[in-house]
Motif scaffolding. Sequence first.
Motif, PDB file in Angstrom:
ATOM      1  N   SER A   1     -10.377  -1.805  -5.287  1.00 28.15           N
ATOM      2  CA  SER A   1      -9.446  -1.030  -4.461  1.00 28.15           C
ATOM      3  C   SER A   1      -8.015  -1.045  -4.980  1.00 28.15           C
ATOM      4  CB  SER A   1      -9.460  -1.563  -3.026  1.00 28.15           C
ATOM      5  OG  SER A   1      -9.034  -2.923  -3.005  1.00 28.15           O
ATOM      6  N   ASN A   2      -7.780  -1.575  -6.174  1.00 28.98           N
ATOM      7  CA  ASN A   2      -6.435  -1.690  -6.733  1.00 28.98           C
ATOM      8  C   ASN A   2      -5.498  -2.495  -5.837  1.00 28.98           C
ATOM      9  OD1 ASN A   2      -6.883  -0.396  -9.146  1.00 28.98           O
ATOM     10  ND2 ASN A   2      -6.208   1.605  -8.429  1.00 28.98           N
TER      11      ASN A   2
ATOM     12  N   ASP B   1       0.828  -1.189   0.000  1.00 29.48           N
ATOM     13  CA  ASP B   1       0.000   0.000   0.000  1.00 29.48           C
ATOM     14  C   ASP B   1       0.870   1.250   0.000  1.00 29.48           C
ATOM     15  OD1 ASP B   1       0.094   1.142   3.013  1.00 29.48           O
ATOM     16  OD2 ASP B   1       0.300  -1.034   2.970  1.00 29.48           O
TER      17      ASP B   1
END
Length: 523
Positions: free
Chosen positions: A244-245, A41
Amino acid sequence: MRERKTRPVVAGRLGLLVAGMVLAATTAWAQGGAPRLTAVDAATYHRLKVQAERDPAAEAPTRVLEAAAAETGAPTVTTSFIGLDRLSAANSGFIFVPPDPVVAKGRGRVLEAANSAARLFTTAGGVLATKSLQLFFGAPPPAGSDGLLFDPKVYFDRLGANPRFYVLALEKRGASPAAGVSRIWLAVSRGPEPANLEPASWCRYAIDGKRNGGTALSSWADYPGLGVGADKLVITANQFTFASNAFTFAIIRVLNKATLAKNGAACPALPFVFTFQPSAGAGNGTVFTIQPVQHYVAPASSAGVANPVYLVNTVFGASSVYRVWRVRNFPPTLQGPVNVQAAAYGIPPQAPQRASSLRLDTGDTRITQASSGDDAGNFSAVHSTVCNAGGGPTESCLRGVAFFVGSGAGGALTARLEEQFTLGLAPGDFLFWPGVADGGSFESGFAFHRSSATTFLSSFWAVGATIGALTVGTCPQTTRRTGDYIGAQRDPVDNRSFWFAGERATVIAGACQWQTRIIKVTP
């Protein structure tokens, strides 16, 4: 196996970074932010980048190369011409950053692609045709940036009875897990020297890139790899969820190249696509960006192993392991991975640039290109890594690795490290996003981005101990992202020269933009 000449670069050990991962996609942080999709992330990616600037374990390359006057007999640039750029009207309206320049050299043509157009040249740099990727593939028009084709790859395949150019690009349309669209566009030239970029000269196909539709893991294809063997075309991609990729899986797709290339009289139907998902669990950072090898020579077959194609990946983040794979036979089967131990590698720090506080994104440790000029299938691969060229803050350097591959009992895949090196320059010089054209028994050629606090974003090349400028920047780039890969290929005609495509930051229409250049380097 045939032994290859050792390249005059030196092996070196690099330090280990923090290995903790949160397996999701990134978005850009702070200034200059186009999103990067990777195996962590945004917060984790940023933290790793900051930690890399003062990584106490990062070691210097044991040989630091300095740009110097060429010696007699050293490799030289024998052809050079401007390629695609950010704002040229002839490029059919680029809107994507970064450029992602790639190049393919055929018998009498040079083909470049970048986000989001393709251009066909003569070998002297004369422009024959330019088209947006959308028009070239006949893809549906985008709605703004939604549906715009991106991440092009080009390659000239010299193997087999029908040498051909291959062009690859991706499409993502919509953000709904149910209705989102992912396509892998593929074009095959109808001869070794296409006259133009019109439909009559190319066969064009759309492959469904969507995976796990109708589930929470419904995903689209990103960051493609393109490789070939004697009878196989191999396309790889990382999959990210529409919702959400978040990273899900690395996927390997295999097509019958012989069927695709036999297209002189008519375009064949798209052959069946064999699909492999090496990881059973979503978000596995040990199976991320599997890069297929571009084989310049057909790899040898052996008992139980017909017409293989090899692949390789790093473990995301910090590791000392490379993972080697093989696709064999037809219908194809996937073998591997074989884990090969090498020197440690880690996430590189962001690169400074002259006259700007904006640091440029050097990416992660993913393999950016793999190629082979060896009839046994032995191959080379490159990626970025952290290093320390002179004490103090760390730099980004290039890691090169070469592997011996073969078969054991029952046709089992074997792989071992042949060579490794870390290519660095002076303290404060950052090298990143490399490409490699394997030289087989000759020296290999490398291309890479370069930036520092005293220079602008530029591209350089290296063959053996000689390095030189591919194209030199003239202004500070205003966005963090740079090209996520660079073009490198060995010439199929003389079998010893190298063709490179790289980018720089320069002023176009009154603003600092990216521009590409294509060169030929002859040893």
